[in-house]
Design an enzyme around this catalytic site. Structure first.
Site, PDB file in Angstrom:
ATOM      1  N   GLY A  79      67.239  67.408 -78.980  1.00 18.77           N
ATOM      2  CA  GLY A  79      65.983  66.848 -79.385  1.00 18.77           C
ATOM      3  C   GLY A  79      66.159  65.379 -79.561  1.00 18.77           C
TER       4      GLY A  79
ATOM      5  CB  VAL B  82      64.215  65.392 -85.165  1.00 23.38           C
ATOM      6  CG1 VAL B  82      64.701  66.763 -86.175  1.00 23.38           C
ATOM      7  CG2 VAL B  82      62.869  65.102 -85.476  1.00 23.38           C
ATOM      8  N   GLY B  83      67.489  64.092 -85.274  1.00 20.92           N
ATOM      9  CA  GLY B  83      68.825  64.311 -85.033  1.00 20.92           C
ATOM     10  C   GLY B  83      69.376  64.157 -86.489  1.00 20.92           C
TER      11      GLY B  83
ATOM     12  CD  GLU C 133      74.453  68.603 -76.256  1.00 24.94           C
ATOM     13  OE1 GLU C 133      74.110  67.808 -75.278  1.00 24.94           O
ATOM     14  OE2 GLU C 133      75.480  68.984 -76.414  1.00 24.94           O
TER      15      GLU C 133
ATOM     16  CB  CYS D 275      67.552  65.115 -72.397  1.00 27.58           C
ATOM     17  SG  CYS D 275      68.757  66.429 -71.376  1.00 27.58           S
TER      18      CYS D 275
HETATM   19  P1  NAD Z   1      60.916  68.451 -80.412  1.00 31.32           P
HETATM   20  O1  NAD Z   1      59.679  67.543 -80.965  1.00 31.32           O
HETATM   21  O2  NAD Z   1      60.343  69.796 -79.929  1.00 31.32           O
HETATM   22  O3  NAD Z   1      61.906  68.824 -81.647  1.00 31.32           O
HETATM   23  C1  NAD Z   1      63.022  69.476 -81.505  1.00 31.32           C
HETATM   24  C2  NAD Z   1      63.104  70.482 -82.470  1.00 31.32           C
HETATM   25  O4  NAD Z   1      63.255  69.709 -83.825  1.00 31.32           O
HETATM   26  C3  NAD Z   1      61.857  71.525 -82.570  1.00 31.32           C
HETATM   27  O5  NAD Z   1      62.413  72.810 -82.786  1.00 31.32           O
HETATM   28  C4  NAD Z   1      61.295  71.039 -83.765  1.00 31.32           C
HETATM   29  O6  NAD Z   1      60.566  72.055 -84.440  1.00 31.32           O
HETATM   30  C5  NAD Z   1      62.312  70.212 -84.782  1.00 31.32           C
HETATM   31  N1  NAD Z   1      61.863  69.483 -85.600  1.00 31.32           N
HETATM   32  C6  NAD Z   1      60.937  68.616 -85.144  1.00 31.32           C
HETATM   33  N2  NAD Z   1      60.742  67.670 -86.426  1.00 31.32           N
HETATM   34  C7  NAD Z   1      61.645  68.123 -87.370  1.00 31.32           C
HETATM   35  C8  NAD Z   1      62.040  67.644 -88.588  1.00 31.32           C
HETATM   36  N3  NAD Z   1      61.272  66.706 -89.229  1.00 31.32           N
HETATM   37  N4  NAD Z   1      62.923  68.370 -89.377  1.00 31.32           N
HETATM   38  C9  NAD Z   1      63.539  69.509 -88.950  1.00 31.32           C
HETATM   39  N5  NAD Z   1      63.096  69.911 -87.476  1.00 31.32           N
HETATM   40  C10 NAD Z   1      62.268  69.473 -86.785  1.00 31.32           C
HETATM   41  O7  NAD Z   1      61.589  67.817 -79.240  1.00 31.32           O
HETATM   42  P2  NAD Z   1      61.615  66.090 -79.341  1.00 31.32           P
HETATM   43  O8  NAD Z   1      62.662  65.574 -80.218  1.00 31.32           O
HETATM   44  O9  NAD Z   1      60.598  65.629 -78.727  1.00 31.32           O
HETATM   45  O10 NAD Z   1      62.379  66.274 -77.975  1.00 31.32           O
HETATM   46  C11 NAD Z   1      62.447  65.035 -76.832  1.00 31.32           C
HETATM   47  C12 NAD Z   1      64.040  64.466 -77.099  1.00 31.32           C
HETATM   48  O11 NAD Z   1      65.167  65.471 -76.810  1.00 31.32           O
HETATM   49  C13 NAD Z   1      64.191  63.467 -76.050  1.00 31.32           C
HETATM   50  O12 NAD Z   1      64.708  62.443 -76.891  1.00 31.32           O
HETATM   51  C14 NAD Z   1      65.285  63.912 -75.331  1.00 31.32           C
HETATM   52  O13 NAD Z   1      66.035  63.131 -74.515  1.00 31.32           O
HETATM   53  C15 NAD Z   1      65.841  64.689 -76.265  1.00 31.32           C
HETATM   54  N6  NAD Z   1      66.587  65.940 -75.299  1.00 31.32           N
HETATM   55  C16 NAD Z   1      68.011  65.974 -75.223  1.00 31.32           C
HETATM   56  C17 NAD Z   1      68.768  66.902 -74.539  1.00 31.32           C
HETATM   57  C18 NAD Z   1      70.053  67.002 -74.569  1.00 31.32           C
HETATM   58  O14 NAD Z   1      70.525  68.143 -74.061  1.00 31.32           O
HETATM   59  N7  NAD Z   1      70.827  66.294 -74.929  1.00 31.32           N
HETATM   60  C19 NAD Z   1      67.763  67.985 -73.914  1.00 31.32           C
HETATM   61  C20 NAD Z   1      66.518  68.000 -73.891  1.00 31.32           C
HETATM   62  C21 NAD Z   1      65.832  66.899 -74.781  1.00 31.32           C
END
Ligand code: NAD
Length: 455
Positions: free
Chosen positions: A187, A191-192, A209, A242
């Site tokens: 993600g 959040v990471g 990731e 991503c």
């Molecule tokens: P998202 O909002 O769906 O969040 C990802 C996960 O985190 C979800 O399951 C969500 O429930 C959880 N989450 C959200 N907020 C949280 C919190 N405060 N505490 C704990 N968990 C929480 O996804 P996103 O972040 O919008 O995804 C998009 C991002 O992901 C982009 O930056 C994209 O580049 C990155 N991404 C990376 C890869 C990779 O393989 N490296 C792949 C796809 C997406």
């Protein structure tokens, strides 16, 4: 069931040794493969509902992609599980040493919404191959896919070892408070950081990731072919990928030609009105729609630009005269806007990339070997690809992951197995004649002399 109870149940299964044998791992991987094959329609239907993803694209980039990971794991599992003999130095012989991969235990896999099937199940392939129990937490934003996974996974996989938990931030937070043995998160960066902090409480190792602004540098070769490959990698899944090229760096001479070729590629792929194409996706929700449309201010639209909030539709859009200080160039776009920036040459492009956080991917388009050499030597990114965009992920043998701001750890192929394993060393020495006597105190002058001579 609470997160505490769920983890306790799964840990019981793991401690009982259920997930350890190669036979269990194979059976689970084969069952997951059956799920993907027998329920393809339900899975691609859910992806279509969530992201307007065409069934073919859903099949290619999610169903078939995970199946390829499974097949690769099944083919190599015995070798990955085998003990690796390690040479023992002469002074310690007779003895044997080996390293053996052990499963970590119960792992948590948190997925994002953009490839909501692939990015939950591909890590699961590694977790199962390595002999772990797992909790999957799909993204609540891809609600249909999350629901289908929650329904189908227990029908195919060992319910005592694999669980799907649906929900948003609250559920995720609750899970992250538990002492899992590994957290695998895909993600965004914000959040990471939350995930890493929560995991630190239990010293739980993490794989993150993440994303970032992945550049595509075009400094030579066939511009029309480059444009088609960039357009393909960028606009699939409405550019919510991503590793999609975030922006293009090219020379002033090539920029107008490339912009025209990109517009032509979009017409070829999606017709003159991509909105009517069954192969062009939609933005996940209104929040992201507003965010992406807002970024258009950062440059001059030279093709595309039309959008409709009610349909969450944003046309594939190419921009020039881009302001490097604008939000368009400061944050990950994660939508179908492709800014073209001009740089003098490859060296200037490399300097531009180096001045920013390490991207998840970096792409070079050129037909000169010395360009490829300079790019691979000097560009630090999660991964590099030459004359293609995004399809490098279809090579299961290539590790996939970020570096620095784009993530930590990697997976795919053998790397997935390693990510979900602990490589445990074992040293074994027969008792009997004590050949180690020389190393025991007291150290008189003869021992000291002998030790100096031997070591
Ligand atoms: P998202 O909002 O769906 O969040 C990802 C996960 O985190 C979800 O399951 C969500 O429930 C959880 N989450 C959200 N907020 C949280 C919190 N405060 N505490 C704990 N968990 C929480 O996804 P996103 O972040 O919008 O995804 C998009 C991002 O992901 C982009 O930056 C994209 O580049 C990155 N991404 C990376 C890869 C990779 O393989 N490296 C792949 C796809 C997406």
């Amino acid at each position: 069931m609470s997160a505490v109870e769920l983890l306790a149940d799964l840990r019981r299964t793991f401690r009982a040794g259920t997930t350890r044998p190669a036979g269990w791992r194979r059976a689970q991987l084969e069952a997951l493969r059956r799920l993907l094959t027998e329920r393809e329609d339900e899975l691609t239907g859910a992806l279509e509902e969530d992201l307007g993803k065409s069934r073919t694209e859903g099949f290619l980039s999610e169903v078939a992609a995970v199946r390829a990971e499974i097949d690769y794991a099944l083919k190599h599992l015995d070798r990955w599980m085998a003990r690796e003999r390690i040479a023992v130095p002469g002074g310690l012989r007779p003895a044997r040493a080996w390293a053996q991969a052990r499963p970590l235990g119960v792992v948590l896999i948190i997925g994002p919404w953009n490839y909501p099937l692939n990015l939950v199940l591909a890590p699961l392939v590694g977790a199962l191959a390595a002999g772990n129990a797992a909790v999957l937490k799909p993204s609540e934003l891809a609600a249909s896919t999350s629901r289908v996974l929650a329904r189908l996974v227990p029908q195919y996989l060992d319910r005592d070892a694999v669980a799907v938990v649906e929900g948003g931030v609250e559920v995720s937070t609750d899970l992250l408070a538990q002492p899992f043995d590994h957290v695998f998160y895909t993600g965004g960066e914000r959040v990471g950081k939350i995930v890493m902090k929560a995991a630190a409480e239990h010293l739980t190792p993490v794989t993150l990731e993440l994303g970032g602004k992945s550049p595509a540098v075009v400094v030579g070769g066939n511009l029309r072919a480059a444009a088609r490959r960039i357009a393909y990698g960028k606009f699939m899944n409405a550019a919510q990928t991503c590793v999609a090229p975030d922006y293009v760096l090219t020379t002033p001479a090539a920029a107008p030609v490339l912009a025209d070729a990109l517009a032509a590629a979009v017409r070829d792929f999606y017709g003159s009105d991509p909105r009517t194409s069954g192969d062009y996706g939609r933005i996940i929700n209104e929040h992201h729609f507003d965010r992406v449309v807002g970024l258009m201010d950062g440059g001059t639209v030279v093709s595309g630009g039309r959008h409709d909030r009610a349909d969450r539709y944003i046309e594939p859009t190419v921009l020039r005269e881009v302001d490097p200080g604008s939000a368009l160039m400061q944050e990950e776009i994660f939508g179908p806007l492709l800014p073209i920036l001009e740089v003098e040459d490859l060296d200037a492009a490399i300097r531009f990339i180096a001045a920013r956080p390490h991207p998840l991917a970096a792409y070079l388009f050129s037909d000169r070997d010395e360009h490829l050499e300079a790019f691979t030597e000097q560009v630090q990114a999660g991964g590099l690809a030459h004359n293609v965009c995004t399809i490098q992920l279809a090579v299961p043998g290539l590790p996939f992951g970020g570096v620095g701001a784009s993530g930590t750890g990697s997976y795919h192929g053998r790397q997935s197995f390693r990510t979900f394993s602990h490589v445990q060393p074992v040293f074994s020495k027969p008792v009997g004649v004590d050949t180690l006597r020389l190393a025991y105190p007291p150290f008189g002058p003869i021992k000291r002399k002998l030790l100096r001579r031997l070591l």
